[in-house]
Design a protein around this motif. Structure first.
Motif, PDB file in Angstrom:
ATOM      1  N   GLN A   1      -3.672  59.361  22.295  1.00 39.23           N
ATOM      2  CA  GLN A   1      -4.809  60.276  22.402  1.00 39.23           C
ATOM      3  C   GLN A   1      -5.992  59.629  23.120  1.00 39.23           C
ATOM      4  N   VAL A   2      -6.290  58.386  22.782  1.00 41.99           N
ATOM      5  CA  VAL A   2      -7.418  57.697  23.420  1.00 41.99           C
ATOM      6  C   VAL A   2      -7.145  57.499  24.909  1.00 41.99           C
ATOM      7  N   ASP A   3      -5.914  57.144  25.264  1.00 46.39           N
ATOM      8  CA  ASP A   3      -5.557  57.025  26.681  1.00 46.39           C
ATOM      9  C   ASP A   3      -5.740  58.363  27.402  1.00 46.39           C
ATOM     10  N   ALA A   4      -5.333  59.440  26.737  1.00 49.12           N
ATOM     11  CA  ALA A   4      -5.469  60.770  27.335  1.00 49.12           C
ATOM     12  C   ALA A   4      -6.933  61.162  27.483  1.00 49.12           C
ATOM     13  N   MET A   5      -7.749  60.825  26.493  1.00 51.24           N
ATOM     14  CA  MET A   5      -9.183  61.122  26.595  1.00 51.24           C
ATOM     15  C   MET A   5      -9.813  60.337  27.737  1.00 51.24           C
ATOM     16  N   ALA A   6      -9.401  59.086  27.908  1.00 52.49           N
ATOM     17  CA  ALA A   6      -9.930  58.276  29.010  1.00 52.49           C
ATOM     18  C   ALA A   6      -9.538  58.886  30.351  1.00 52.49           C
ATOM     19  N   ALA A   7      -8.304  59.331  30.465  1.00 55.24           N
ATOM     20  CA  ALA A   7      -7.856  59.965  31.715  1.00 55.24           C
ATOM     21  C   ALA A   7      -8.630  61.254  31.969  1.00 55.24           C
TER      22      ALA A   7
END
Length: 142
Positions: A84-90
């Motif tokens: 989720q955090v990776d997706a939010m960063a993207a």
């Protein structure tokens, strides 16, 4: 622990409940946004008070949506939270880079979009970036 035990664990039930609550807040936010956006077409320019109310309601439900998303993140295990955090960063990166590029193209008159269309395009790009990153992270870590 068997598979059926892990799907009935308190953590799994908490995550499923958090996902349902997040879905409900997301649906509520989308509905109030549609009401705020398209409502003035129904009640016309004399309904400025209704429009202000619709926008205020959308903001209030949006705050609830943000809180529900934070609750959802806390209910996830470490791997799901990382995805989720990776997706939010993207999504943030797509929004900032794409928004600035769109603004530059509009300013240079190389792209003809009105403000609502430009904002919608950036939001759609952010959502697509988020979903693609969720899918990639899920495949990567499984």
């Amino acid at each position: 622990m068997t598979t059926s035990d892990s799907t009935n664990s308190p953590a799994s039930r908490r995550g499923a409940r958090a996902l349902f609550v997040l879905f409900a807040w997301t649906a509520g936010w989308v509905l109030t946004l549609a009401f705020a956006r398209f409502g003035p077409n129904w009640w016309g320019s004399e309904g400025a008070v209704l429009t202000w109310f619709a926008v205020a309601l959308n903001i209030a439900v949006g705050i609830g949506w943000i809180v529900a998303y934070a609750w959802f993140l806390r209910a996830l295990d470490e791997l799901q939270r990382r995805i989720q955090v990776d997706a939010m960063a993207a999504a943030l990166g797509v929004g900032v880079v794409g928004g600035c590029a769109t603004g530059a193209l509009i300013s240079a008159e190389l792209l003809v979009l009105d403000a609502p269309a430009a904002i919608a395009a950036v939001v759609v790009a952010m959502a697509v970036g988020y979903l693609v990153t969720i899918a990639a992270g899920t495949v990567r870590y499984r």
